[in-house]
Write a protein that holds these residues in place. Structure first.
Motif, PDB file in Angstrom:
ATOM      1  N   VAL A 154       0.832  -1.202   0.000  1.00 11.00           N
ATOM      2  CA  VAL A 154       0.000   0.000   0.000  1.00 11.00           C
ATOM      3  C   VAL A 154       0.865   1.249   0.000  1.00 11.00           C
ATOM      4  N   ILE A 155       1.864   1.275   0.885  1.00 14.06           N
ATOM      5  CA  ILE A 155       2.742   2.439   0.991  1.00 14.06           C
ATOM      6  C   ILE A 155       4.016   2.025   1.727  1.00 14.06           C
ATOM      7  N   LEU A 156       5.125   2.678   1.401  1.00 11.25           N
ATOM      8  CA  LEU A 156       6.401   2.480   2.095  1.00 11.25           C
ATOM      9  C   LEU A 156       6.691   3.754   2.889  1.00 11.25           C
ATOM     10  N   GLN A 157       6.961   3.612   4.168  1.00  9.32           N
ATOM     11  CA  GLN A 157       7.031   4.771   5.044  1.00  9.32           C
ATOM     12  C   GLN A 157       8.141   4.595   6.077  1.00  9.32           C
ATOM     13  N   GLN A 158       8.616   5.700   6.607  1.00 10.38           N
ATOM     14  CA  GLN A 158       9.580   5.672   7.707  1.00 10.38           C
ATOM     15  C   GLN A 158       8.847   5.953   9.008  1.00 10.38           C
ATOM     16  N   MET A 159       9.050   5.081   9.985  1.00 13.15           N
ATOM     17  CA  MET A 159       8.402   5.242  11.276  1.00 13.15           C
ATOM     18  C   MET A 159       9.450   5.491  12.346  1.00 13.15           C
ATOM     19  N   ARG A 166      11.347   1.910   5.978  1.00 13.49           N
ATOM     20  CA  ARG A 166      11.307   0.461   5.803  1.00 13.49           C
ATOM     21  C   ARG A 166       9.995  -0.142   6.311  1.00 13.49           C
ATOM     22  N   GLN A 167       9.021   0.726   6.600  1.00 12.99           N
ATOM     23  CA  GLN A 167       7.716   0.240   7.028  1.00 12.99           C
ATOM     24  C   GLN A 167       6.891  -0.053   5.782  1.00 12.99           C
ATOM     25  N   HIS A 168       6.855  -1.315   5.398  1.00 21.41           N
ATOM     26  CA  HIS A 168       6.102  -1.727   4.219  1.00 21.41           C
ATOM     27  C   HIS A 168       4.677  -2.046   4.660  1.00 21.41           C
TER      28      HIS A 168
END
Length: 502
Positions: A154-159, A166-168
């Protein structure tokens, strides 16, 4: 008065701190939870397989598939009517992995070493180094395997806690459907509506099978090589949540797998398994409405929204992990808070998906032409909310948040935005018990360890039931679903390679 001693000199206080419990069928510490006494070999086996997997969620199906891929015949037992009721199925689908094809497409440089270092740092050094290293390296294989099955990203994000994005965020329900499809194609026997009540152990202390019950009656199922416990945590067990999360959790509704009542943990304890990081083991989450089971909305805050309490005031830095949002929300009046945003806030695909789902389930999103009106409609102080947002907007424009130090949208990425364009929106959220991270102690091969530090022969664990090995009082984002699939893969491979006991 001296505390009553329980099993090998352990006190009740020691157990609460995670020091453990061994065999016995008496009520567990007065919590009305029955321990699962291990049974001797039966006179007759009703079914047999090389590997028996207890639990058909993300970890259980992953373990099942990978045990078959490594040459084993597998029976997977799920007590619910369908694997789609598991924590993985109703999760947001966050998977933390490093060096993935998805990252490379966006020119993001990452490595297993950096992932390992981030986990160790975020957990304050309490994560087991060997297990963390295994996860950091094997999660890449697990992620790419899901991509091969056509699971949508859905989206790749940094947490928070991640040095790079690397939050896939995966589509969790489609992931579970893909796992079920592959398990069936590989020849797994998936028995739903089948609850395991006991482990079966021979006179050498080796786990050799399970005792279960389905609609036809009781079953003794032989595991010629190993049993894998992948039955989730205990977030749906209010007594255990109250013991290990805090007394406030005895009256907090569970979010996630409704079958996660701690059965597998009690099975492990029946053969002397050690536990790890049980204290504070209940993970909190933000939920949009009190009746929903799987609609969580932290993404709205990460896109630029703010969190306020019933007094209309901010109470935390909104770029923090959703688990921490839940923990802070638990401290507010009535365990509740409100997410506030405006018309111009740019919404990510995940936010749009979540808001759409939430609206269909409850219609709980409130819209107003002014902040004061919004506060009044939400039944919080409209004037306080107006002052809070105006002050926050001033902080954003100055580039400094002296109250809570927000400098990003999520993790280290994105700049906070002002909330100044009507209409304004708000939705009430609730903190609930989502899943648990404390559980059975294992080694890097997923073998369950006893209190003497020895392997319990024939017994493995994967997923939520053993998250405590890679956590402390916190669990880094993306290692929930990521851990279910990766630890399942690891356990399945090693269980299939175990030596037959006959």
């Amino acid at each position: 008065m001296e505390e009553k001693r329980i099993n090998k000199g352990l006190t009740r206080r020691n157990f609460v701190k995670g020091v453990g419990l061994s065999v016995g069928s008496a009520a567990l510490l007065g919590l009305r939870v029955k321990t699962a006494e291990a049974l001797p070999p039966p006179e007759k086996w009703d079914k047999e397989s090389d590997v028996v997997v207890v639990g058909g969620g993300g970890a259980g199906l992953s373990a099942t598939i990978w045990a078959i891929k490594n040459g084993a015949k597998v029976i997977c037992l799920e007590k619910s009517s369908t694997p789609m009721l598991s924590s993985t199925a109703v999760s947001a689908g966050g998977f933390a992995a490093a060096g993935t094809s998805s990252q490379k497409q966006q020119k993001i440089e990452d490595s297993s070493d950096l992932l390992y270092e981030d986990i160790i740092k975020f957990t304050g050094g309490e994560a087991d180094p060997a297990i963390t290293r295994m996860y950091a390296e094997l999660s890449l294989k697990a992620y790419e395997w899901l991509m091969e099955q056509g699971v949508p990203l859905v989206i790749l994000q940094q947490m928070e806690g991640q040095s790079v994005p690397r939050q896939h965020w995966l589509n969790a329900s489609k992931m579970m459907l893909a796992l079920q499809k592959q398990a069936k194609a590989e020849g797994a026997q998936l028995l739903t509506g089948t609850a395991v009540s006991n482990l079966i152990v021979n006179n050498k202390g080796r786990v050799i099978g399970v005792h279960a019950k389905d609609k036809t009656g009781e079953l003794n199922i032989k595991a010629k090589r190993a049993v894998v416990l992948a039955s989730g945590g205990f977030s749906a067990n209010s007594y255990l949540c109250g013991e290990f999360g805090g007394p406030e959790y005895r009256n907090v509704e569970a979010l996630g797998g409704k079958g996660n009542t701690g059965d597998g943990m009690l099975l492990g304890l029946s053969v002397g398994a050690a536990t790890k990081n049980m204290y504070g083991a209940v993970v909190k989450e933000n939920l949009a409405i009190s009746s929903a089971n799987n609609v969580t909305l932290p993404q709205v805050a990460w896109d630029g929204g703010i969190l306020v309490n019933k007094e209309g005031k901010r109470f935390m830095r909104e770029s923090r992990a959703c688990f921490e949002m839940g923990a802070e929300t638990m401290l507010q009046s009535d365990h509740t808070a409100y997410i506030i945003w405006d018309h111009d806030m740019q919404k990510s695909p995940l936010t749009l998906k979540k808001l759409s789902s939430e609206e269909k389930m409850s219609g709980g999103i409130i819209q107003a032409g002014s902040l004061k009106e919004l506060g009044d409609k939400l039944k919080i102080s409209g004037s306080n909310l107006e002052n809070t947002v105006l002050q926050y907007n001033d902080y954003v424009q100055k580039g400094s948040d002296p109250d809570f130090g927000r400098t990003s949208l999520s993790g280290l990425k994105g700049k906070p935005v002002t909330l100044s364009t009507p209409p304004f929106y708000g939705v009430q959220i609730f903190a609930k018990s989502y899943f648990t991270k404390g559980g059975l102690k294992t080694d890097e091969s997923s073998r369950v360890i006893n209190w003497e530090g020895n392997v319990i022969p024939g017994l493995y664990a994967a997923g939520e039931i053993m998250f405590g090995n890679m956590a402390s009082r916190v669990l880094i984002m993306g290692t929930g679903v990521g851990g279910a699939i990766t630890f399942g893969l690891n356990a399945g491979q090693h269980a299939a390679a175990d030596n037959p006991w006959e």
